[in-house]
Design a protein around this motif. Structure first.
Motif, PDB file in Angstrom:
ATOM      1  N   GLY A 111      22.498  25.973 -40.437  1.00 50.71           N
ATOM      2  CA  GLY A 111      22.675  26.694 -38.996  1.00 50.71           C
ATOM      3  C   GLY A 111      24.328  26.755 -38.385  1.00 50.71           C
ATOM      4  O   GLY A 111      23.839  27.174 -37.537  1.00 50.71           O
ATOM      5  N   GLU A 112      24.924  26.584 -38.894  1.00 51.44           N
ATOM      6  CA  GLU A 112      25.885  26.561 -37.918  1.00 51.44           C
ATOM      7  C   GLU A 112      27.329  27.846 -37.694  1.00 51.44           C
ATOM      8  O   GLU A 112      28.255  27.872 -36.939  1.00 51.44           O
ATOM      9  CB  GLU A 112      26.867  25.023 -37.770  1.00 51.44           C
ATOM     10  N   LEU A 113      27.170  28.500 -39.150  1.00 54.10           N
ATOM     11  CA  LEU A 113      27.970  29.831 -39.109  1.00 54.10           C
ATOM     12  C   LEU A 113      26.507  30.540 -39.870  1.00 54.10           C
ATOM     13  O   LEU A 113      25.534  30.769 -40.455  1.00 54.10           O
ATOM     14  CB  LEU A 113      28.096  29.069 -40.755  1.00 54.10           C
ATOM     15  N   ASN A 114      26.824  31.412 -39.501  1.00 53.63           N
ATOM     16  CA  ASN A 114      26.093  32.833 -39.558  1.00 53.63           C
ATOM     17  C   ASN A 114      26.604  34.084 -40.874  1.00 53.63           C
ATOM     18  O   ASN A 114      27.051  34.923 -40.240  1.00 53.63           O
ATOM     19  CB  ASN A 114      25.426  33.347 -38.022  1.00 53.63           C
ATOM     20  N   GLY A 115      26.069  33.849 -41.589  1.00 51.57           N
ATOM     21  CA  GLY A 115      26.491  34.506 -42.626  1.00 51.57           C
ATOM     22  C   GLY A 115      26.351  34.549 -44.485  1.00 51.57           C
ATOM     23  O   GLY A 115      25.215  33.850 -44.203  1.00 51.57           O
ATOM     24  N   ARG A 116      26.594  34.457 -45.187  1.00 52.47           N
ATOM     25  CA  ARG A 116      26.848  34.400 -46.039  1.00 52.47           C
ATOM     26  C   ARG A 116      27.908  34.435 -46.940  1.00 52.47           C
ATOM     27  O   ARG A 116      28.734  35.160 -46.931  1.00 52.47           O
ATOM     28  CB  ARG A 116      25.441  35.763 -46.761  1.00 52.47           C
ATOM     29  N   LEU A 117      28.211  33.933 -48.445  1.00 44.42           N
ATOM     30  CA  LEU A 117      28.554  33.803 -49.424  1.00 44.42           C
ATOM     31  C   LEU A 117      28.841  34.739 -50.354  1.00 44.42           C
ATOM     32  O   LEU A 117      27.778  35.151 -50.772  1.00 44.42           O
ATOM     33  CB  LEU A 117      29.079  32.517 -50.099  1.00 44.42           C
ATOM     34  N   ASP A 118      29.688  35.259 -50.413  1.00 41.22           N
ATOM     35  CA  ASP A 118      29.592  36.341 -51.598  1.00 41.22           C
ATOM     36  C   ASP A 118      30.435  35.777 -52.885  1.00 41.22           C
ATOM     37  O   ASP A 118      32.349  36.293 -52.415  1.00 41.22           O
ATOM     38  CB  ASP A 118      30.271  37.942 -51.232  1.00 41.22           C
ATOM     39  N   GLY A 153      35.715  23.449 -52.930  1.00 42.63           N
ATOM     40  CA  GLY A 153      35.354  22.625 -51.333  1.00 42.63           C
ATOM     41  C   GLY A 153      35.222  24.268 -50.175  1.00 42.63           C
ATOM     42  O   GLY A 153      34.795  23.463 -49.903  1.00 42.63           O
ATOM     43  N   VAL A 154      35.778  24.464 -50.520  1.00 40.20           N
ATOM     44  CA  VAL A 154      35.516  26.016 -49.540  1.00 40.20           C
ATOM     45  C   VAL A 154      34.613  26.248 -49.004  1.00 40.20           C
ATOM     46  O   VAL A 154      33.366  26.361 -48.692  1.00 40.20           O
ATOM     47  CB  VAL A 154      36.998  26.853 -48.667  1.00 40.20           C
ATOM     48  N   GLU A 155      33.690  26.913 -50.451  1.00 34.81           N
ATOM     49  CA  GLU A 155      32.927  27.840 -50.903  1.00 34.81           C
ATOM     50  C   GLU A 155      31.629  25.968 -50.106  1.00 34.81           C
ATOM     51  O   GLU A 155      30.618  26.620 -49.980  1.00 34.81           O
ATOM     52  CB  GLU A 155      32.876  27.662 -52.122  1.00 34.81           C
ATOM     53  N   LYS A 156      31.361  24.736 -50.859  1.00 30.22           N
ATOM     54  CA  LYS A 156      30.523  24.131 -50.683  1.00 30.22           C
ATOM     55  C   LYS A 156      30.436  23.436 -48.928  1.00 30.22           C
ATOM     56  O   LYS A 156      29.304  23.811 -48.597  1.00 30.22           O
ATOM     57  CB  LYS A 156      31.008  22.446 -50.516  1.00 30.22           C
ATOM     58  N   LEU A 157      31.767  23.834 -47.923  1.00 37.18           N
ATOM     59  CA  LEU A 157      31.187  23.699 -47.309  1.00 37.18           C
ATOM     60  C   LEU A 157      31.224  24.989 -46.273  1.00 37.18           C
ATOM     61  O   LEU A 157      29.838  24.997 -45.482  1.00 37.18           O
ATOM     62  CB  LEU A 157      32.860  23.054 -46.096  1.00 37.18           C
ATOM     63  N   ILE A 158      31.058  26.192 -46.723  1.00 39.82           N
ATOM     64  CA  ILE A 158      30.275  27.145 -46.219  1.00 39.82           C
ATOM     65  C   ILE A 158      28.984  27.158 -46.445  1.00 39.82           C
ATOM     66  O   ILE A 158      28.119  27.657 -45.774  1.00 39.82           O
ATOM     67  CB  ILE A 158      30.756  28.556 -46.667  1.00 39.82           C
ATOM     68  N   VAL A 159      28.580  26.901 -47.982  1.00 33.45           N
ATOM     69  CA  VAL A 159      26.657  26.578 -47.952  1.00 33.45           C
ATOM     70  C   VAL A 159      26.226  25.668 -46.911  1.00 33.45           C
ATOM     71  O   VAL A 159      25.254  25.779 -46.970  1.00 33.45           O
ATOM     72  CB  VAL A 159      26.909  26.113 -49.352  1.00 33.45           C
ATOM     73  N   LYS A 160      27.206  24.351 -46.696  1.00 29.66           N
ATOM     74  CA  LYS A 160      26.828  23.662 -45.668  1.00 29.66           C
ATOM     75  C   LYS A 160      26.344  23.849 -44.650  1.00 29.66           C
ATOM     76  O   LYS A 160      24.934  23.666 -43.610  1.00 29.66           O
ATOM     77  CB  LYS A 160      27.503  21.926 -46.156  1.00 29.66           C
ATOM     78  N   LEU A 161      27.370  24.693 -44.336  1.00 36.41           N
ATOM     79  CA  LEU A 161      27.616  25.061 -42.799  1.00 36.41           C
ATOM     80  C   LEU A 161      26.283  26.234 -42.459  1.00 36.41           C
ATOM     81  O   LEU A 161      25.596  26.517 -41.518  1.00 36.41           O
ATOM     82  CB  LEU A 161      28.876  26.167 -42.167  1.00 36.41           C
ATOM     83  N   ILE A 162      26.179  27.100 -43.608  1.00 35.61           N
ATOM     84  CA  ILE A 162      24.918  28.253 -43.096  1.00 35.61           C
ATOM     85  C   ILE A 162      23.885  27.301 -43.023  1.00 35.61           C
ATOM     86  O   ILE A 162      23.009  27.891 -42.408  1.00 35.61           O
ATOM     87  CB  ILE A 162      24.825  29.271 -44.889  1.00 35.61           C
ATOM     88  N   MET A 213      34.433  36.968 -53.887  1.00 37.09           N
ATOM     89  CA  MET A 213      35.182  35.944 -52.942  1.00 37.09           C
ATOM     90  C   MET A 213      35.596  36.417 -51.500  1.00 37.09           C
ATOM     91  O   MET A 213      36.363  35.667 -51.045  1.00 37.09           O
ATOM     92  CB  MET A 213      36.504  36.337 -53.900  1.00 37.09           C
ATOM     93  N   PHE A 214      34.311  36.854 -50.788  1.00 37.62           N
ATOM     94  CA  PHE A 214      34.597  36.833 -49.276  1.00 37.62           C
ATOM     95  C   PHE A 214      33.548  35.897 -48.683  1.00 37.62           C
ATOM     96  O   PHE A 214      32.918  35.512 -49.442  1.00 37.62           O
ATOM     97  CB  PHE A 214      33.736  38.370 -49.179  1.00 37.62           C
ATOM     98  N   LEU A 215      33.501  35.945 -47.606  1.00 32.21           N
ATOM     99  CA  LEU A 215      32.211  34.989 -46.718  1.00 32.21           C
ATOM    100  C   LEU A 215      31.998  36.584 -45.570  1.00 32.21           C
ATOM    101  O   LEU A 215      32.597  37.025 -45.222  1.00 32.21           O
ATOM    102  CB  LEU A 215      33.089  33.912 -45.847  1.00 32.21           C
ATOM    103  N   ASP A 230      33.932  40.058 -40.028  1.00 26.49           N
ATOM    104  CA  ASP A 230      32.877  40.307 -40.007  1.00 26.49           C
ATOM    105  C   ASP A 230      33.389  39.969 -42.054  1.00 26.49           C
ATOM    106  O   ASP A 230      31.896  39.940 -42.113  1.00 26.49           O
ATOM    107  CB  ASP A 230      32.261  42.159 -39.620  1.00 26.49           C
ATOM    108  N   ARG A 231      34.265  39.799 -42.102  1.00 25.49           N
ATOM    109  CA  ARG A 231      34.170  38.994 -43.308  1.00 25.49           C
ATOM    110  C   ARG A 231      35.788  38.801 -43.659  1.00 25.49           C
ATOM    111  O   ARG A 231      36.085  39.241 -43.457  1.00 25.49           O
ATOM    112  CB  ARG A 231      33.818  40.454 -44.309  1.00 25.49           C
ATOM    113  N   VAL A 232      35.661  38.053 -44.873  1.00 20.72           N
ATOM    114  CA  VAL A 232      37.238  36.917 -44.282  1.00 20.72           C
ATOM    115  C   VAL A 232      37.163  36.649 -46.152  1.00 20.72           C
ATOM    116  O   VAL A 232      36.047  35.876 -46.534  1.00 20.72           O
ATOM    117  CB  VAL A 232      36.529  35.638 -43.635  1.00 20.72           C
TER     118      VAL A 232
END
Length: 486
Positions: free
Chosen positions: A392-399, A380-389, A403-405, A363-365
């Motif tokens: 539409g390849e990742l269902n979530g949001r960046l906190d 790099g991880v933050e940019k990757l998460i934003v791009k995936l969201i 510092m959580f996904l 649920d959170r990572v």
């Protein structure tokens, strides 16, 4: 006397004096029944090259060239190449002088000598490019091109040779673009030159595409170079299907002639395969793309010393083993700019796949945990998460505060703003893609005719591209309009 000199192995001075004696006897009226004088001149020049007697080298080489009109074409080619190869391995300066004398002497001749002059000129162009002597390469290829024109237009009966000329021109243009693109300040200072080169590259590709329908016999070397350049331009347009197709055709042609670029082209082919196979199913028919090593022509390279690491990278990529991929990538010492750049893109694609697999049960990572698992830095991880969201390849949001996904919350009312922003970003990207495609089609008609599809324009950002700020802008683009993470 000639054979006595030819088979002398121990005393080089005796060998040289014997060949000189052959020339004296022929000049005195001796019967030269088997071009012994010409063959003797060849051996004399080679011996003087070995002895570093440059004045005598030039003197007897000029005699050799004067005698070249009276010998068979194959004999002339073989003896001339023997001299030039000897000079090249012993003294580069004398090699350059001999080559220049040859080109000056043979220029304007017809028949077999003109063919030899052209072949030597093409080889010389590639040498100039190898040593980054781009101005000399440009002058030489322009001279060769001029010899293939009638009334200022390309002679269509010389299409096979014209393709060799255009292959050099495409390579040279791409080298010049790479030089400018390697330094951002150079692009800023020479923006007009950069755009001019991009325009010339488009024109050259259009010309070679049109010529392919009018030639029956082609040069494998010329077409292997042209296909490789086409593939690189397709890569910059994110048209990975055509990129993969033309890298494969280029590799097969390189392989047929045992060219030194065979393994380098195979590396590019494997990179395009990994990127193409990682694209979403609705945009690439990856189920129909077999592993290149399933082909007999490629399978023999699996254990080749230059390919074995790349083979292992493909295995790691297909098994989504990000740790093994990162370790292997550190062992891949590559100097080619294209391979280095797009291996980084492959790594980013794999990191995206690995991230999705890592978080699918949570649920959170913690972002720190993802950094550790992916071998990436936090930004790099933050940019990757934003791009995936956004894709539409990742269902979530960046906190980013804690510092959580956060996953599986996209449908909550609290995320209405995030959802709206995501839809807006997708709309902007779609509009941007449409504008780029129309602009590209208007400025240069890259649709159809290129054996299965055309380029959508060098500036289009295409499908689900994963370029980030750490990867350089594409080299062969006119308008720098790639989707990037700013």
């Amino acid at each position: 006397k000639y054979y006595e000199a030819y088979y002398e192995k121990d005393d080089m001075d005796m060998k040289l004096s014997s060949f000189l004696r052959v020339i004296e006897l022929i000049n005195a009226g001796g019967n030269d029944t088997d071009d012994f004088g010409f063959k003797s001149l060849t051996e004399i020049v080679v011996l003087y090259i070995d002895q570093q007697q440059n004045e005598n080298v030039i003197k007897y080489f000029k005699e050799f060239l004067n005698a070249s009109n009276n010998v068979k074409p194959n004999d002339l080619s073989n003896n001339l190449r023997k001299i030039l190869n000897s000079a090249k391995s012993n003294n580069v300066d004398i090699y350059n002088e001999l080559h220049e004398l040859t080109m000056q002497t043979f220029n304007g001749n017809q028949g077999s000598i003109k063919h030899l002059w052209f072949d030597l000129g093409i080889e010389r162009c590639h040498e100039f490019m190898t040593y980054r002597m781009y101005e000399k390469c440009g002058n030489m290829v322009a001279e060769l091109h001029e010899s293939l024109k009638n009334n200022g237009n390309d002679d269509k009966s010389q299409t096979a040779k014209l393709l060799q000329v255009y292959a050099v021109k495409i390579q040279l243009t791409m080298k010049l673009i790479e030089n400018l693109a390697s330094n951002e300040s150079s692009i800023a200072m020479n923006e007009d030159e950069y755009n001019k080169l991009q325009y010339e590259l488009r024109e050259l590709i259009d010309i070679t595409r049109g010529m392919m329908t009018n030639v029956d016999i082609i040069s494998n070397k010329a077409m292997s170079i042209i296909y490789e350049c086409w593939a690189k331009v397709y890569a910059s347009s994110n048209d990975w299907s055509n990129c993969y197709k033309y890298f494969k055709e280029s590799f097969l042609l390189y392989q047929q002639i045992a060219h030194k670029n065979t393994t380098k082209c195979l590396k590019s082919l494997l990179i395009s395969y990994m990127i193409l196979s990682s694209l979403p199913q609705e945009t690439a028919e990856q189920d129909k793309i077999p592993n290149p090593f399933a082909m007999d022509e490629i399978s023999v390279y699996q254990n080749h010393q230059e390919i074995i690491i790349m083979n292992n990278l493909v295995d790691a990529f297909e098994s989504d083993d990000i740790n093994s991929f990162n370790k292997l990538l550190k062992q891949q010492h590559e100097t080619d700019a294209f391979i280095t750049k797009y291996l980084a893109l492959v790594q980013l694609r794999l990191q995206g796949k690995a991230l999705c697999n890592l978080v699918k049960s949570y649920d959170r990572v913690k972002l720190a945990w993802l950094c550790h698992k992916l071998g990436m830095k936090l930004d790099g991880v933050e940019k990757l998460i934003v791009k995936l969201i956004i894709d539409g390849e990742l269902n979530g949001r960046l906190d980013q505060v804690n510092m959580f996904l956060i996953l599986k919350e996209r449908d909550n009312k609290a995320n209405a703003i995030l959802n709206a922003l995501s839809v807006w970003c997708k709309s902007v990207n779609t509009l941007r893609n449409t504008i780029n495609s129309r602009a590209a089609n208007k400025s240069s008609s890259f649709g159809g005719g290129m054996r299965g599809g055309g380029m959508s324009g060098f500036g289009g950002f295409g499908m689900s591209d994963y370029f980030d700020d750490d990867i350089n802008d594409d080299l062969y683009v006119m308008d720098q309009s790639f989707l990037s993470w700013n």
